[in-house]
Design a protein around this motif. Structure first.
Motif: not given
Length: 367
Positions: A208-218
Motif C-alpha cells: 500500500g501507501r504510507l502517510l507521514l505526519v508530524n504531530d506536535a514534534g512527534k
C-alpha cells in the motif's frame, strides 16, 4: 355602283372574305349542335328512372404518378390508408412475439463469460475497503524506503520528492514539517511506491501507501492498505498458519469484523486502528502465509453480524484471557482450534463464541 364597289373591296382584301366565310360556317355548326341537344333532352327516358348523374370524382382523370428525374433519387411517398367497411377494420393488436432462438452450447458459454465479466471476483470485495493502520505512533525518527522508486506528495497530491529504490532515508520532525535527509517537507506527506512496490519502515515491509505526519514534534506513520492485504497479515500474526483450516477461517471472519468496527468508528481522524495487541497484531508482509491467505480469501467479505450490524468480535488466546479481559464475551483462539479439530466448521465455531449472531456479507454496489 354599290355592287362593283363591294366586289372591288373584297378583291382588294380577299382575306376578309375568307374570314367571313369561316365565321358563317362556324355559326352554322353551332346552330346544328344546339338543335341536336334540344331534341335529345326532350325525348322520354326508356327505363322510367331518373338518369344517373356522373360522379364528379369519377369524371376526373386519374393523376399521373411522377417519375424520378435522372440524376436524382426518387422520393418514396406513403400510400394513403385504404377505406374499409365498418366492422372490417384491420386489427390493431400487436403480433405475438416470436420465440427466441435456442442458443448453442458454445453461445451459452460465451454468454456466461460476458456476464461473469460484470461481477467482481469474491476476493475483490475486501480490496474495495482501504484501512488506515498506525504502524508508528509518536516516535522521534523513522527509517523508511521502498522496493521501487516512490513519490512523496503533499495533501493535494502535488509531487515533492522522488525516493530511489532500495535506499534508506531518515525522517525527523523539523519545526512544523518533516526533514528527510536534508530535504524540508510539509507536516503531512504521502509516500506512494511505483509499480505496486513495497514500503520499508524499520525492519518491516508493508503493502500500500504510507502517510507521514508530524504531530506536535512527534512522527506518526500510517499504512494505507486494502482490507484484504491487511487481513493476510493479521490472521498470520494472530494464529499459526499450521492450524486447522476451519479455525483459520473463524479467525479471518473475527478479524474482519473487528477491523470493520473501527473502519466505521475510527480511533482518530488520522487512523482507524493501531497495529499492536491492543487492537489486533498487524506485521506487514513479514508474517503472510499461503494457508492464512487462503482462509481470508475463502471468507471474503464475511463478518459477524447482529441484527444487521457489525459485531466488535473480541477474541484472545484462551478462555481464561477472554473471561478476564472481556468478561467471557469473545472467542478463544485455542478453543476455536479444538472445535475445528473435533469436526466443527467455522460457522459453528463463530456461533458458539458469539451466540445470537450470524454472518453478514460485504457486497459491491454498482450504482
Amino acid at each position: 355602283m354599290a355592287k362593283p364597289q363591294f366586289v372591288q373591296f373584297f378583291k382588294r382584301y380577299p382575306w376578309l372574305l375568307l374570314l367571313l366565310l369561316a365565321v358563317l360556317q362556324l355559326a352554322g355548326v353551332l346552330i346544328f349542335l344546339n338543335l341536336q341537344r334540344q331534341s335529345s333532352s326532350s325525348a322520354p327516358s326508356l327505363s322510367g328512372s331518373p338518369a344517373s348523374t356522373p360522379s364528379p370524382v369519377s369524371s376526373l382523370a386519374a393523376p399521373v404518378q411522377p417519375t424520378s428525374t435522372p440524376g436524382k433519387r426518387a422520393t418514396k411517398t406513403q400510400a394513403p390508408p385504404s377505406a374499409t367497411a365498418p366492422g372490417s377494420e384491420q386489427s390493431t393488436q400487436p403480433a405475438s412475439p416470436q420465440p427466441k432462438p435456442s442458443l448453442t452450447a458454445e453461445q451459452k458459454a460465451i454468454n456466461e463469460r460476458y456476464k461473469q465479466s460484470f461481477v467482481s471476483p469474491a476476493t475483490a470485495v475486501d480490496t474495495l475497503i482501504e484501512m488506515r493502520v498506525a504502524i508508528a505512533e509518536g516516535v522521534p525518527a523513522l527509517s523508511l524506503g521502498s522496493s521501487t522508486s516512490a513519490t512523496l506528495m503533499d495533501q493535494n497530491r502535488k509531487p515533492l520528492l522522488t525516493l530511489s529504490a532500495e535506499t534508506r532515508y531518515t525522517a525527523q520532525p523539523s519545526g512544523n514539517g518533516t526533514a528527510l535527509d536534508g530535504s524540508q517537507l510539509p507536516a503531512v506527506v504521502l509516500v506512494e511506491p511505483s509499480q505496486n512496490g513495497l514500503l520499508y519502515l524499520g525492519d518491516r515491509a508493508y503493502r500500500g501507501r504510507l502517510l507521514l505526519v508530524n504531530d506536535a514534534g512527534k512522527l506518526w506513520a500510517v499504512n494505507l492498505v486494502n482490507l484484504r492485504n491487511y487481513l493476510h497479515s493479521v490472521v498470520a500474526s494472530e494464529v499459526s498458519p499450521s492450524w486447522h483450516p476451519e479455525a483459520l477461517k473463524a479467525q479471518a471472519v473475527a478479524a474482519r469484523s473487528y477491523a470493520l468496527t473501527y473502519y466505521f468508528k475510527p480511533m482518530s481522524s488520522l487512523f482507524h486502528l493501531g497495529a499492536t495487541e491492543y487492537y489486533q497484531v498487524y506485521s506487514g508482509i513479514n508474517r503472510e502465509a499461503p494457508e492464512t491467505n487462503q482462509a481470508v480469501d475463502a471468507t471474503s467479505g464475511q463478518f459477524v453480524s447482529y441484527r444487521g450490524g457489525i459485531v466488535e468480535s473480541l477474541y484472545a488466546a484462551s478462555d481464561d484471557i477472554v473471561a478476564e479481559a472481556f468478561q467471557g464475551h469473545g472467542m478463544s483462539q485455542l478453543g476455536a482450534l479444538n472445535l475445528a479439530e473435533e469436526g466443527y466448521n467455522y460457522q459453528q465455531i463463530l456461533a458458539n463464541y458469539y451466540p445470537g449472531t450470524g454472518l453478514g456479507q460485504i457486497v459491491q454496489d454498482y450504482e
